[in-house]
Design an enzyme around this catalytic site. Structure first.
Site, PDB file in Angstrom:
ATOM      1  N   HIS A  72       0.947  -1.143   0.049  1.00  0.00           N
ATOM      2  CA  HIS A  72       0.028  -0.106  -0.076  1.00  0.00           C
ATOM      3  C   HIS A  72       0.835   1.320  -0.181  1.00  0.00           C
ATOM      4  O   HIS A  72       1.569   1.538   0.975  1.00  0.00           O
ATOM      5  CB  HIS A  72      -0.843   0.251   1.186  1.00  0.00           C
ATOM      6  N   TYR A 201      -8.756   4.918   8.325  1.00  0.00           N
ATOM      7  CA  TYR A 201      -8.858   5.222   9.626  1.00  0.00           C
ATOM      8  C   TYR A 201      -9.853   6.222   9.703  1.00  0.00           C
ATOM      9  O   TYR A 201      -9.908   7.163   9.181  1.00  0.00           O
ATOM     10  CB  TYR A 201      -7.494   5.770  10.346  1.00  0.00           C
ATOM     11  N   PRO A 293      -2.885  -0.481  19.026  1.00  0.00           N
ATOM     12  CA  PRO A 293      -2.758  -1.009  17.528  1.00  0.00           C
ATOM     13  C   PRO A 293      -3.027   0.084  16.553  1.00  0.00           C
ATOM     14  O   PRO A 293      -2.770  -0.055  15.594  1.00  0.00           O
ATOM     15  CB  PRO A 293      -3.868  -2.042  17.602  1.00  0.00           C
ATOM     16  N   LYS A 297       2.284  -0.584  15.010  1.00  0.00           N
ATOM     17  CA  LYS A 297       3.722  -0.842  15.337  1.00  0.00           C
ATOM     18  C   LYS A 297       4.281  -2.109  16.109  1.00  0.00           C
ATOM     19  O   LYS A 297       5.371  -2.142  15.998  1.00  0.00           O
ATOM     20  CB  LYS A 297       4.316   0.538  15.822  1.00  0.00           C
ATOM     21  N   TYR A 385       4.698   6.148   9.746  1.00  0.00           N
ATOM     22  CA  TYR A 385       3.878   4.716   9.300  1.00  0.00           C
ATOM     23  C   TYR A 385       4.676   4.151   8.636  1.00  0.00           C
ATOM     24  O   TYR A 385       4.575   2.801   8.799  1.00  0.00           O
ATOM     25  CB  TYR A 385       2.573   5.566   8.826  1.00  0.00           C
TER      26      TYR A 385
HETATM   27  C1  PHB Z   1      -4.953  -4.773  10.871  1.00  0.00           C
HETATM   28  O1  PHB Z   1      -5.033  -5.070   9.705  1.00  0.00           O
HETATM   29  O2  PHB Z   1      -5.041  -5.753  11.766  1.00  0.00           O
HETATM   30  C2  PHB Z   1      -4.505  -3.566  11.580  1.00  0.00           C
HETATM   31  C3  PHB Z   1      -4.128  -2.240  10.289  1.00  0.00           C
HETATM   32  C4  PHB Z   1      -3.808  -1.346  10.908  1.00  0.00           C
HETATM   33  C5  PHB Z   1      -3.909  -1.001  12.366  1.00  0.00           C
HETATM   34  C6  PHB Z   1      -4.007  -1.908  13.236  1.00  0.00           C
HETATM   35  C7  PHB Z   1      -4.372  -3.094  12.683  1.00  0.00           C
HETATM   36  O3  PHB Z   1      -3.770   0.136  12.887  1.00  0.00           O
END
Ligand code: PHB
Ligand code: APR
Length: 399
Positions: A72, A201, A293, A297, A385
Site C-alpha cells: 500500500h 482510519y 494498535p 507498530k 507509518y
Molecule cells: C490490521 O489489519 O489488523 C490492522 C491495520 C492497521 C492497524 C491495526 C491493525 O493500525
C-alpha cells in the site's frame, strides 16, 4: 542441553532473532508453550513497515510476502464523512507498508526454522528461567512428560506481554511506564472483498473505526467499543450496522458486507518496561513493550528489537566485546518511545474519549484538518507509518 542463546517464545520476535542468529552461525534453542497450529492460526496484526518487509526478504523469508503481501503506497484518514488520502510513497521517497498477517509471518518463519533443523519445542510446559545473573543462565521446561534444562550464554525473553521472562526479573530492577485507554477494539474478519485498496482510519462522533484487509477476498474491520466489552453483546447484524454507520462516507464509499469469520475484543494499552535487560536476560518485543494498535507498530517493534539483539550478539561472539549488548536496551528504547508517541497520538487523534468536551472535540477536528491539508503534517505521519530508519544496518548482521 546447552546452547549459545536460549529463546523463550516463538512469536515474530523470537523466530526472527533465531533466524538472524542462525544465519550468523550462532546456536539457539527456541521454547514455545503453545502448539504450532495455535501460533499459526492466531489472527493478530497485519501491517509491515518498509524495513520489516526488507528484513524478511533479506533473511530469505520473503516468498509468501511476495506472493500474498499487499503493498500500500497510501492510507486514508476519514472524518466528517470525507476520506482524505495520504500518499505515503510520494512523501517518503517511495516507501510503503505491506499488509500481510502476522500469523503468516510466523508460519513462514517457523518453516524457515524447521528447514535449519535447529531445535524449536512447541507445547513446552511450565517454562521457567533462572540464574539470570550467572554466566550460564538456564531455561527449564517440561516437554512430553520429560524435564528439560537448557544452559545458555544468554536468554532472549521473546514471550510476549503475558510471558514468564519479564516477571522473573527481581523486583525493583525495572521501571514500568503504562497507560490504559478507556476503550477497546472489536475486530472482525469478514468473507468480503475489500472495497478500498488501502486502509481507512475513521474518526466518527460514535467512535473510531478502521477498515483493513487480509487478502483480495477477506476484509478486516475494527470498531471502538468500551474496554472489556463482552463480544456476546454484539450480534453479527449489530456489528455490521455500526461498522457501516461509522465508515460510510458522503461520496457513498462503504465496506462490502459478508459472513463474519472471526470476532473478538482487544484492550488498548501503552506499556514500556525499562531497561530491556537484566544480567544475561534480554527482553524483546511485547515482553518489553505494548503499543495500542492504532499506529500498527507492535509487530514492527518486535522485528526491530530482534535485529538490534542479533547485531549485539553477533558482535559479542565475533569480538568478545559486550559494547553492543550494553547498548541494546538504549538503542531499542529510543525507537520504542517514538513508536509509543506515534501510537498514542494516532489513538488520541482518532478515538472518542469518554470524558471529552466540546473543546477536545474541536481540537481533534482541527488536528485532522491540519493533518490532511498540510504537506508537512502528512509527511510526518507518512515517515512514521512506513517506519523510521533503523540504527542497525542489515550489513552489520551479515545480510
Ligand atoms: C490490521 O489489519 O489488523 C490492522 C491495520 C492497521 C492497524 C491495526 C491493525 O493500525
Ligand atoms: N513460555 C514459552 N513461550 C511463551 C510463554 C511461556 N511462558 N508465554 C508466552 N509464550 C509465547 C506465546 O505463545 C507467543 O507465541 O511467546 C510468544 C510471544 O509472541 P507474541 O505475543 O506474538 O510477541 P512478539 O513476538 O513480541 O511479537 C509482537 O505480537 O501482540 C502482537 O501486536 C503485537 O504484533 C505484535 C507482536
Amino acid at each position: 542441553m546447552q546452547t549459545q542463546v536460549g529463546i523463550v517464545g516463538a512469536g515474530p520476535a523470537g523466530l526472527l532473532l533465531g533466524h538472524l542468529l542462525h544465519l550468523n552461525g550462532i546456536d539457539t534453542v527456541v521454547v514455545e508453550n503453545r502448539d504450532r497450529e495455535y501460533v499459526v492460526d492466531r489472527v493478530r496484526a497485519g501491517v509491515l513497515e518498509q524495513g520489516t518487509v526488507e528484513l524478511l526478504r533479506a533473511i530469505g523469508v520473503g516468498a509468501g510476502l511476495e506472493r500474498r503481501g499487499l503493498r500500500h503506497e497510501g492510507v486514508y484518514v476519514s472524518f466528517k464523512g470525507c476520506r482524505h488520502r495520504i500518499d505515503m510513497a510520494e512523501l517518503t521517497g517511495g516507501k510503503a507498508i505491506t499488509v500481510y498477517g502476522q500469523n503468516e509471518v510466523v508460519r513462514d518463519l517457523i518453516e524457515a526454522r524447521a528447514a535449519t533443523t535447529r531445535p524449536l519445542y512447541f507445547e513446552a510446559q511450565d517454562v521457567r528461567v533462572g540464574d539470570l545473573d550467572a554466566s550460564t543462565p538456564v531455561i527449564r521446561f517440561r516437554h512430553r512428560d520429560s524435564e528439560h534444562e537448557v544452559r545458555c550464554d544468554f536468554i532472549a525473553g521473546c514471550d510476549g506481554f503475558h510471558g514468564v521472562c519479564r516477571p522473573s526479573i527481581p523486583e525493583g530492577v525495572l521501571t514500568i511506564h503504562e497507560r490504559t485507554y478507556p476503550f477497546g477494539w472489536l475486530g472482525i474478519l469478514a468473507d468480503a472483498a475489500p472495497s478500498s485498496d488501502e486502509l481507512v482510519y475513521t474518526h466518527h462522533d460514535r467512535g473510531f473505526a478502521l477498515f483493513s484487509m487480509r487478502s483480495p477476498t477477506v476484509t478486516r474491520l475494527y470498531l471502538q467499543v468500551p474496554p472489556d466489552e463482552p463480544i456476546e453483546r454484539w450480534s453479527d447484524d449489530a456489528i455490521w450496522d455500526e461498522m457501516l454507520r461509522r465508515m460510510t462516507t458522503s461520496d457513498g464509499w462503504t465496506p462490502n458486507v459478508g459472513q463474519i469469520l472471526q470476532k473478538g475484543v482487544t484492550p488498548m494499552r501503552s506499556f514500556v518496561a525499562a531497561p530491556m535487560r537484566h544480567g544475561r536476560l534480554f527482553l524483546a518485543g511485547d515482553a518489553a513493550h505494548i503499543v495500542p494498535p492504532t499506529g500498527a507498530k507492535g509487530l514492527n517493534l518486535a522485528a526491530s528489537d530482534a535485529l538490534v539483539l542479533a547485531r549485539a550478539l553477533k558482535s559479542f561472539y565475533e569480538t568478545g566485546s559486550a559494547e553492543w549488548l550494553d547498548r541494546y536496551s538504549a538503542i531499542c528504547l529510543r525507537r520504542v518511545w517514538k513508536a509509543q508517541r506515534f501510537s498514542w497520538w494516532m489513538t488520541t487523534l482518532l478515538h472518542r474519549l469518554p470524558e471529552e468536551d466540546a473543546f477536545d472535540h474541536q481540537r481533534q477536528l482541527a488536528d485532522l484538518d491540519y493533518l490532511t491539508t498540510s504537506r508537512a503534517a502528512m509527511t510526518s505521519l507518512a515517515e512514521q507509518y512506513v517506519g523510521l530508519p533503523s540504527e542497525v544496518s542489515f550489513e552489520s548482521v551479515g545480510l
